[in-house]
Design a protein around this motif. Structure first.
Motif, PDB file in Angstrom:
ATOM      1  N   PHE A 117      13.435 -10.824  12.683  1.00  0.00           N
ATOM      2  CA  PHE A 117      12.036 -10.764  12.268  1.00  0.00           C
ATOM      3  C   PHE A 117      11.815  -9.773  11.121  1.00  0.00           C
ATOM      4  N   ILE A 118      12.803  -8.930  10.848  1.00  0.00           N
ATOM      5  CA  ILE A 118      12.634  -7.925   9.784  1.00  0.00           C
ATOM      6  C   ILE A 118      12.345  -8.575   8.435  1.00  0.00           C
ATOM      7  N   PRO A 119      13.124  -9.601   7.999  1.00  0.00           N
ATOM      8  CA  PRO A 119      12.797 -10.221   6.710  1.00  0.00           C
ATOM      9  C   PRO A 119      11.434 -10.905   6.692  1.00  0.00           C
ATOM     10  N   ILE A 120      10.938 -11.284   7.864  1.00  0.00           N
ATOM     11  CA  ILE A 120       9.675 -12.001   7.924  1.00  0.00           C
ATOM     12  C   ILE A 120       8.488 -11.043   8.014  1.00  0.00           C
ATOM     13  N   VAL A 121       8.658  -9.947   8.746  1.00  0.00           N
ATOM     14  CA  VAL A 121       7.545  -9.047   9.041  1.00  0.00           C
ATOM     15  C   VAL A 121       7.572  -7.782   8.188  1.00  0.00           C
ATOM     16  N   ILE A 122       8.736  -7.171   8.052  1.00  0.00           N
ATOM     17  CA  ILE A 122       8.831  -5.853   7.428  1.00  0.00           C
ATOM     18  C   ILE A 122       8.981  -5.943   5.908  1.00  0.00           C
TER      19      ILE A 122
ATOM     20  N   ARG B 219      -3.939  -7.779   1.407  1.00  0.00           N
ATOM     21  CA  ARG B 219      -5.108  -7.084   1.952  1.00  0.00           C
ATOM     22  C   ARG B 219      -5.328  -7.327   3.432  1.00  0.00           C
ATOM     23  N   VAL B 220      -4.428  -8.068   4.083  1.00  0.00           N
ATOM     24  CA  VAL B 220      -4.506  -8.201   5.543  1.00  0.00           C
ATOM     25  C   VAL B 220      -3.301  -7.566   6.228  1.00  0.00           C
ATOM     26  N   LEU B 221      -2.442  -6.932   5.473  1.00  0.00           N
ATOM     27  CA  LEU B 221      -1.255  -6.295   6.043  1.00  0.00           C
ATOM     28  C   LEU B 221      -1.600  -4.882   6.523  1.00  0.00           C
ATOM     29  N   PRO B 222      -1.176  -4.502   7.718  1.00  0.00           N
ATOM     30  CA  PRO B 222      -1.531  -3.171   8.230  1.00  0.00           C
ATOM     31  C   PRO B 222      -0.976  -2.024   7.397  1.00  0.00           C
ATOM     32  N   VAL B 223       0.233  -2.188   6.865  1.00  0.00           N
ATOM     33  CA  VAL B 223       0.830  -1.096   6.084  1.00  0.00           C
ATOM     34  C   VAL B 223       0.007  -0.824   4.828  1.00  0.00           C
ATOM     35  N   THR B 224      -0.651  -1.847   4.287  1.00  0.00           N
ATOM     36  CA  THR B 224      -1.512  -1.652   3.119  1.00  0.00           C
ATOM     37  C   THR B 224      -2.585  -0.617   3.409  1.00  0.00           C
ATOM     38  N   TYR B 225      -3.244  -0.750   4.548  1.00  0.00           N
ATOM     39  CA  TYR B 225      -4.339   0.166   4.894  1.00  0.00           C
ATOM     40  C   TYR B 225      -3.807   1.533   5.302  1.00  0.00           C
ATOM     41  N   ALA B 226      -2.632   1.568   5.913  1.00  0.00           N
ATOM     42  CA  ALA B 226      -2.059   2.861   6.278  1.00  0.00           C
ATOM     43  C   ALA B 226      -1.700   3.660   5.023  1.00  0.00           C
ATOM     44  N   ILE B 227      -1.077   3.000   4.055  1.00  0.00           N
ATOM     45  CA  ILE B 227      -0.699   3.687   2.814  1.00  0.00           C
ATOM     46  C   ILE B 227      -1.941   4.168   2.071  1.00  0.00           C
ATOM     47  N   ASP B 228      -2.960   3.314   1.994  1.00  0.00           N
ATOM     48  CA  ASP B 228      -4.187   3.713   1.303  1.00  0.00           C
ATOM     49  C   ASP B 228      -4.842   4.903   2.002  1.00  0.00           C
ATOM     50  N   GLY B 229      -4.925   4.845   3.321  1.00  0.00           N
ATOM     51  CA  GLY B 229      -5.528   5.960   4.048  1.00  0.00           C
ATOM     52  C   GLY B 229      -4.740   7.247   3.906  1.00  0.00           C
ATOM     53  N   LEU B 230      -3.420   7.148   3.961  1.00  0.00           N
ATOM     54  CA  LEU B 230      -2.590   8.342   3.822  1.00  0.00           C
ATOM     55  C   LEU B 230      -2.695   8.932   2.419  1.00  0.00           C
TER      56      LEU B 230
END
Length: 383
Positions: free
Chosen positions: A300-305, A330-341
């Motif tokens: 799942f790493i190539p698909i999710v990560i 804009r629906v990926l969780p890491v996008t919002y985590a990086i922006d918030g950090l």
């Protein structure tokens, strides 16, 4: 060495892969899909217009002349949109914070024919993306200020609203590294651990008790979330802290930790990564129900990560992605985590910031959605 026994092992491996089309897809199709995605992003990046304003803070005639030349040089230049409504430094900084401008050219109060220093001001939250906007403006500035009167070429300096223009690559990438790698390792930990619970029969035995499926998922989420919490704390402590160890005999001096400086509250950064980790826990539980072996969890790493590394602002700004990929990013969780950090660690934002609250709310929502999906998937599997 017996050739027949070697061939028997060889045939067993071949037969095993033939019965596992998912592994074959990982081996042959996933690399092509990832390379195609990377090629698409690199070859189809959008060339966004750089929104620029010129602010003249000098009182002398030299500043007025140069400011007029700058505006004439920038106005109508391909890839540059000139905003003539910004008149002073404070207005320019607020426009940068509101993301109405990308760069401001400032003539300082001491600008004159003898002291020709020009400041290029950017926001500072995404140094990599902002750096791509500087060369075109810098070229226009040099062309506008150059004259034949024997005056020296101007000195162009770069400053930022947040952070420092001299920040190292590590300083600018610290929010990205913390968010992405915490998400990656929590996902792997949860997926493999929950798969072992299923393979060992523990999950089936729990389902035979009065415990509901929602309670099972919530209990597992809290259990895995505890270890995710510890991992997030360790990662943040390593990135933000630094312990210098002096030389001990033949062992040279060394340091433990990166010592990245944050202008915001580390506890808010921890909260963002913690909620991101809970989302990774829920996602790991959900996807593990589709796996039969630990190898299939890794598939799942190539698909999710990997797509989140390419699309979440890790390497390039989201606005420069192809139009079809921007909604995905804009629906990926890491996008919002990086922006918030970035908002917390570089801009010093706190929980009163609407952007930080938005990022935090989206991460909480994503974690809740995957927790519900995990409970629904367990019901389908054991029914």
């Amino acid at each position: 060495m017996n050739a027949l026994r070697v061939m028997a092992v060889f045939r067993r491996i071949i037969a095993q892969f033939r019965r596992d089309p998912r592994s074959l897809a990982l081996l042959y199709i996933a690399p092509l899909a990832i390379i195609a995605l990377l090629g698409w992003v690199l070859s189809s990046q959008q060339t966004t217009a750089v929104r620029v304003a010129v602010v003249n803070e000098s009182a002398g005639p030299a500043g007025a002349v140069v400011a007029t030349r700058l505006e004439s040089a920038l106005d109508g230049q391909p890839g540059i949109v000139l905003d003539r409504s910004v008149a002073d430094d404070s207005t320019a900084r607020q426009a940068l914070k509101d993301k109405k401008l990308d760069l401001v050219v400032i003539l300082p109060p001491d600008f004159s024919a003898q002291s020709r220093t020009i400041d290029l001001l950017t926001l500072g939250l995404n140094p990599t993306g902002e750096a791509s906007a500087i060369p075109a403006v810098q070229k226009a500035v040099l062309g506008a200020v150059f004259d034949t009167a024997g005056a020296a070429l101007p000195t162009i300096e770069h400053s930022t609203v947040y952070g420092s223009p001299d920040a190292t690559t590590l300083d600018s990438l610290a929010p990205v590294v913390v968010g992405f790698f915490a998400y990656f390792f929590v996902f792997i930990l949860t997926g493999i651990s929950f798969l072992r619970e299923r393979i060992g029969g523990t999950l089936e035995r729990l389902l035979a008790t009065p415990v509901s499926r929602a309670e099972i998922v919530l209990g597992y989420s809290l259990g895995f979330g505890f270890f995710a919490t510890v991992q997030v704390a360790i990662v943040l402590a390593f990135v933000l802290g630094r312990l210098d160890i002096p030389a001990l005999g033949p062992v040279p001096a060394f340091a433990i930790g990166l010592g990245v400086k944050t202008v915001g509250n580390p506890l808010i950064a921890y909260l963002l990564v913690f909620v991101l980790g809970l989302g990774a826990v829920s996602l790991g539980i959900f996807l593990s129900t589709f796996a039969r072996t630990e190898l299939q969890i890794l598939q799942f790493i190539p698909i999710v990560i990997v797509p989140q590394a390419l699309l979440s602002g890790f390497f390039w700004p989201i606005d420069q992605l192809p139009n079809l990929l921007q909604p995905v990013a804009r629906v990926l969780p890491v996008t919002y985590a990086i922006d918030g950090l970035r908002q917390v660690m570089i801009a010093g934002a706190d929980l009163s910031s609407p952007q930080v609250l938005l990022d935090l709310g989206v991460l909480v929502g994503i974690a809740a959605v995957f927790m519900a999906l995990a409970a629904a998937t367990i019901r389908r599997e054991v029914a």
